[in-house]
Structures are given as structure tokens and as C-alpha cells.
Design a protein around this motif. Structure first.
Motif, PDB file in Angstrom:
ATOM      1  N   ARG A  45       0.841  -1.214   0.000  1.00 27.59           N
ATOM      2  CA  ARG A  45       0.000   0.000   0.000  1.00 27.59           C
ATOM      3  C   ARG A  45       0.869   1.254   0.000  1.00 27.59           C
ATOM      4  N   ASP A  46       1.906   1.261   0.840  1.00 28.22           N
ATOM      5  CA  ASP A  46       2.793   2.427   0.895  1.00 28.22           C
ATOM      6  C   ASP A  46       3.495   2.641  -0.443  1.00 28.22           C
ATOM      7  N   ALA A  47       3.935   1.532  -1.061  1.00 27.44           N
ATOM      8  CA  ALA A  47       4.603   1.633  -2.350  1.00 27.44           C
ATOM      9  C   ALA A  47       3.653   2.199  -3.409  1.00 27.44           C
ATOM     10  N   ARG A  48       2.409   1.726  -3.396  1.00 33.83           N
ATOM     11  CA  ARG A  48       1.421   2.245  -4.353  1.00 33.83           C
ATOM     12  C   ARG A  48       1.249   3.753  -4.182  1.00 33.83           C
ATOM     13  N   ASP A  49       1.088   4.194  -2.943  1.00 34.76           N
ATOM     14  CA  ASP A  49       0.862   5.620  -2.687  1.00 34.76           C
ATOM     15  C   ASP A  49       2.075   6.454  -3.068  1.00 34.76           C
ATOM     16  N   VAL A 100       4.543   5.659  -5.230  1.00 36.67           N
ATOM     17  CA  VAL A 100       4.772   5.636  -6.677  1.00 36.67           C
ATOM     18  C   VAL A 100       3.742   6.502  -7.387  1.00 36.67           C
ATOM     19  N   ARG A 101       2.494   6.467  -6.941  1.00 34.30           N
ATOM     20  CA  ARG A 101       1.474   7.349  -7.515  1.00 34.30           C
ATOM     21  C   ARG A 101       1.870   8.811  -7.354  1.00 34.30           C
ATOM     22  N   SER A 102       2.353   9.155  -6.163  1.00 28.29           N
ATOM     23  CA  SER A 102       2.713  10.535  -5.876  1.00 28.29           C
ATOM     24  C   SER A 102       3.894  11.002  -6.720  1.00 28.29           C
ATOM     25  N   VAL A 103       4.912  10.167  -6.835  1.00 28.92           N
ATOM     26  CA  VAL A 103       6.132  10.541  -7.538  1.00 28.92           C
ATOM     27  C   VAL A 103       5.928  10.576  -9.051  1.00 28.92           C
ATOM     28  N   SER A 104       5.196   9.594  -9.575  1.00 30.91           N
ATOM     29  CA  SER A 104       5.079   9.456 -11.028  1.00 30.91           C
ATOM     30  C   SER A 104       3.893  10.183 -11.622  1.00 30.91           C
ATOM     31  N   THR A 108       6.393  -0.883  -8.800  1.00 30.18           N
ATOM     32  CA  THR A 108       6.756  -0.009  -9.916  1.00 30.18           C
ATOM     33  C   THR A 108       6.364  -0.640 -11.254  1.00 30.18           C
ATOM     34  N   HIS A 109       6.449  -1.954 -11.357  1.00 27.62           N
ATOM     35  CA  HIS A 109       6.026  -2.615 -12.594  1.00 27.62           C
ATOM     36  C   HIS A 109       4.511  -2.521 -12.770  1.00 27.62           C
ATOM     37  N   ALA A 110       3.772  -2.628 -11.678  1.00 24.93           N
ATOM     38  CA  ALA A 110       2.323  -2.456 -11.762  1.00 24.93           C
ATOM     39  C   ALA A 110       1.992  -1.061 -12.280  1.00 24.93           C
ATOM     40  N   ALA A 111       2.770  -0.063 -11.867  1.00 23.43           N
ATOM     41  CA  ALA A 111       2.546   1.312 -12.321  1.00 23.43           C
ATOM     42  C   ALA A 111       2.744   1.419 -13.826  1.00 23.43           C
ATOM     43  N   GLU A 112       3.762   0.761 -14.352  1.00 29.06           N
ATOM     44  CA  GLU A 112       4.027   0.830 -15.787  1.00 29.06           C
ATOM     45  C   GLU A 112       2.862   0.270 -16.598  1.00 29.06           C
ATOM     46  N   PHE A 113       2.401  -0.902 -16.227  1.00 23.78           N
ATOM     47  CA  PHE A 113       1.308  -1.509 -16.976  1.00 23.78           C
ATOM     48  C   PHE A 113       0.003  -0.741 -16.757  1.00 23.78           C
ATOM     49  N   GLY A 114      -0.121  -0.088 -15.610  1.00 22.42           N
ATOM     50  CA  GLY A 114      -1.282   0.769 -15.384  1.00 22.42           C
ATOM     51  C   GLY A 114      -1.232   2.029 -16.227  1.00 22.42           C
ATOM     52  N   ALA A 115      -0.032   2.562 -16.427  1.00 24.31           N
ATOM     53  CA  ALA A 115       0.136   3.776 -17.225  1.00 24.31           C
ATOM     54  C   ALA A 115      -0.045   3.509 -18.709  1.00 24.31           C
ATOM     55  N   ALA A 116       0.218   2.275 -19.130  1.00 27.43           N
ATOM     56  CA  ALA A 116       0.180   1.914 -20.546  1.00 27.43           C
ATOM     57  C   ALA A 116      -0.747   0.728 -20.757  1.00 27.43           C
ATOM     58  N   PRO A 117      -2.057   0.962 -20.874  1.00 24.68           N
ATOM     59  CA  PRO A 117      -2.996  -0.152 -21.077  1.00 24.68           C
ATOM     60  C   PRO A 117      -2.686  -0.970 -22.324  1.00 24.68           C
ATOM     61  N   ALA A 142      10.964   6.906  -5.486  1.00 24.39           N
ATOM     62  CA  ALA A 142       9.829   6.611  -4.607  1.00 24.39           C
ATOM     63  C   ALA A 142      10.213   5.923  -3.304  1.00 24.39           C
ATOM     64  N   PHE A 143      11.259   5.093  -3.309  1.00 24.74           N
ATOM     65  CA  PHE A 143      11.586   4.348  -2.089  1.00 24.74           C
ATOM     66  C   PHE A 143      11.976   5.320  -0.994  1.00 24.74           C
ATOM     67  N   ASP A 144      11.473   5.081   0.192  1.00 25.46           N
ATOM     68  CA  ASP A 144      11.570   6.085   1.248  1.00 25.46           C
ATOM     69  C   ASP A 144      12.825   5.987   2.106  1.00 25.46           C
ATOM     70  N   GLU A 145      13.839   5.276   1.630  1.00 29.10           N
ATOM     71  CA  GLU A 145      15.126   5.281   2.314  1.00 29.10           C
ATOM     72  C   GLU A 145      16.214   4.842   1.332  1.00 29.10           C
ATOM     73  N   GLU A 146      17.451   5.039   1.722  1.00 26.67           N
ATOM     74  CA  GLU A 146      18.579   4.666   0.878  1.00 26.67           C
ATOM     75  C   GLU A 146      18.642   3.139   0.751  1.00 26.67           C
ATOM     76  N   TYR A 147      18.947   2.654  -0.459  1.00 32.08           N
ATOM     77  CA  TYR A 147      19.017   1.198  -0.621  1.00 32.08           C
ATOM     78  C   TYR A 147      20.201   0.766  -1.483  1.00 32.08           C
ATOM     79  N   GLN A 148      21.167   1.664  -1.694  1.00 34.39           N
ATOM     80  CA  GLN A 148      22.314   1.318  -2.518  1.00 34.39           C
ATOM     81  C   GLN A 148      23.072   0.135  -1.924  1.00 34.39           C
TER      82      GLN A 148
END
Length: 319
Positions: A52-56, A58-62, A176-185, A233-239
Motif C-alpha cells: 500500500r505504501d509503495a502504491r501511494d 509511486v502514484r505521488s512521484v510518477s 513499480t512494474h504495476a505502475a508501468e502496466f497501469g500507465a500503458a494499457p 519513490a523508495f523512502d530510504e537509501e538502498y544502494q
């Protein structure tokens, strides 16, 4: 005993097609430890919260409004095999009449090769957004989101990573992959048609390198844009997690290295790298909203040349 059952299932492969999928399913699961699904209520809630947090985020950022599957599936390795064997079967359907001069021997070899592939992937896939390509569309969910719990737990432990943080990282990546397919039906149909054409050409004994190249370029865009969204979108460093995963990959033995090469996983790694470089350059030169133009229509996908020269794609999109 598991290895014996696996070999026996493949050796007894039968049927009329080039692959005995029932034998592949049995052999893959016989040779693969299913892994535990002993997961606490708190952990299950953690997955749901992360998604849920990732969805929110990614929606906000993209700026993309997209939906997620109704149910987040936390599965073991055998469940993953069951879920994906149907996808492999759908993709390979055009090859059903291509068994060869010695059908029984060819069927055993083909079934054995597919068993090795599925078993390897089942032990290594962490999460998966599945757009259910080539599915019948019979009213069931048209996409799915899986987390292979024993693999996530194993890798987090081997990296000495914080379990909650590692799980959240995987969740963000798949969303993030769900966002791509949602953006491009149109994206699912685009990939399906290219896959069907390439496999049909292969069934006819022809390798359509141009079509395969187009598929590779499209998947490079898919992987690269996902990386762009992850970074923003990720809310902390992950390198550190990315570096640890890379060290783990480089530390694989020769057999695993060979299997990854045969399955094209090294090519997938290159797709990540090229796609990330492309979209980082686009977002830095313009912004993330401009980068999202890639999903407005199929013609906006970058060409292979534009992947390595993002300024050319920027000029084309600005016209």
C-alpha cells in the motif's frame, strides 16, 4: 528421493506435444524444496502495508494512477511453479507441433530443459508482478502480485539484511512494474503480439532477430523506468542492498552462472543497466513526468539507438 522423482517424471514424459507440462510440473516440484510458509500475522500485515505504501508513493512521484491486484499472494516455491508454468505453456503453444524426427526423445529433452529452468527460477525469484500475458481473460484477475517468502527470507538472511527493510525494497520494486502496466494499457497487448510473432517464427524454423531486438528494447524500457521510480519513490537509501545483491550474483558457482546465461538472465541485467542509464538521463534533463511520456503510446517507446542516446528520444518527444 526428490531428485529421483524429478528424473523419473521427466524420463516418463508423454503426450503429443514437444513438452509434457504435467511431467515438468511434477519434476520441478520434486527437485525443488517448497520452502516454509511459516509466516506470522505481523509479517503478513507488513507485506500488505509495504505494498500500500509503495502504491501511494509511486502514484505521488510518477503522477500515474494505477490499480494493484485485489490480493497480494505470499507463496512458496511450489506455488510459484504452479503459477508460472501456465505462462510458459501459453508462450510455447505455437511450438506444439514441432517435436522433431524422434518425438519421444525430443519430448524428454525439452521437458527436462524446461524443468531445469523452472526449478532454478523458483529458487531465485523474490517477487513478481505478473501481467498474465496471453491469459484467456475469462473474468478472473488480469494481473497478479507474488512474493516468494522462502526466497526473500533466505536472501535477507544471507545478506544479513534487516528483514522488514529488505521485504519493503522488494515490494516497492514490484509495485513499480504495476505502475508501468497501469500507465500503458496497450503494453500487455504490445508484448503479447511481439511474443506470439517471435515464437511462431521460431516454430517455422526462422529466428526473427528484428522482432527479438524490439522485445529486448521494450523490456529495457520496462526495467529502466521501474528503476527510475524506485530511486525516486523508495523512502530510504538502498544502494547497500543493491551492492550486496550484485556481490551475491557474482559469487555464484559455474553451474549457476551457466544456467543464468542460458536463461538470458545476464541479458536481463543489461536491460536494467541500459534502461536505468536512459531514464536517469531523461529525468535529469527534463523531469520524471516527461520520462513518463514513454507510456503514452507504443510509438513513444525508445529505439535501441535512442536507449544509448537519450537526447535523441528527448528531441523526438518534444516535437
Amino acid at each position: 528421493m526428490g531428485l529421483y522423482r524429478s528424473v523419473r517424471a521427466v524420463s516418463e514424459a508423454s503426450g503429443s506435444g514437444p513438452i509434457d507440462w504435467e511431467a515438468v510440473a511434477e519434476a520441478s516440484k520434486a527437485g525443488t524444496d517448497s520452502g516454509t510458509l511459516d509466516i506470522s500475522t505481523a509479517e503478513r500485515e507488513g507485506y500488505a502495508t509495504d505494498v500500500r505504501d509503495a502504491r501511494d508513493r509511486v502514484r505521488s512521484v510518477s503522477g500515474i494512477d494505477f490499480d494493484l491486484p485485489d490480493r497480494v499472494q505470499i507463496i512458496n516455491r511450489h506455488h510459484w511453479i504452479d503459477n508460472n508454468i501456465e505462462t510458459f505453456r501459453r508462450v510455447m503453444t505455437p511450438l506444439e507441433d514441432q517435436v522433431g524426427m524422434f518425438p519421444s526423445a525430443a519430448r524428454v529433452i525439452n521437458s527436462g530443459s524446461m524443468t531445469v529452468a523452472l526449478s532454478f527460477l523458483a529458487r531465485n525469484v523474490l517477487g513478481q508482478y505478473d501481467p498474465l500475458l496471453l491469459a484467456d481473460g475469462d473474468g478472473a484477475d488480469d494481473h497478479a502480485l507474488y512474493f516468494v517468502y522462502p526466497n526473500i527470507a533466505h536472501v535477507a538472511d544471507s545478506l544479513a539484511a534487516d528483514d522488514d527493510r529488505f521485504r519493503r525494497w522488494i515490494a516497492f520494486h514490484e509495485v513499480t512494474h504495476a505502475a508501468e502496466f497501469g500507465a500503458a494499457p496497450w503494453l500487455s497487448d504490445h508484448l503479447e503480439s511481439r511474443m506470439e510473432d517471435a515464437v511462431e517464427k521460431l516454430a517455422a524454423g526462422d529466428i526473427d532477430r528484428e522482432m527479438l531486438g524490439e522485445l529486448d528494447t521494450t523490456m529495457t524500457a520496462v526495467e529502466g523506468y521501474a528503476e527510475l521510480l524506485m530511486d525516486r519513490a523508495f523512502d530510504e537509501e538502498y544502494q547497500d542492498l543493491r551492492e550486496e545483491i550484485e556481490r551475491r550474483r557474482q559469487g555464484r558457482g559455474p553451474v549457476q552462472t551457466l544456467i543464468r546465461r542460458v536463461l538470458g538472465l545476464n541479458m536481463k541485467r543489461r536491460q536494467y543497466e541500459r534502461g536505468k542509464d536512459f531514464f536517469d538521463a531523461v529525468a535529469d534533463a527534463r523531469d520524471i513526468e516527461f520520462a513518463g511520456k514513454v507510456w503514452e503510446r507504443p510509438e513513444n517507446l525508445p529505439t535501441d539507438a535512442e536507449i544509448d542516446a537519450p537526447e535523441q528520444w528527448i528531441r523526438r518527444m518534444a516535437e
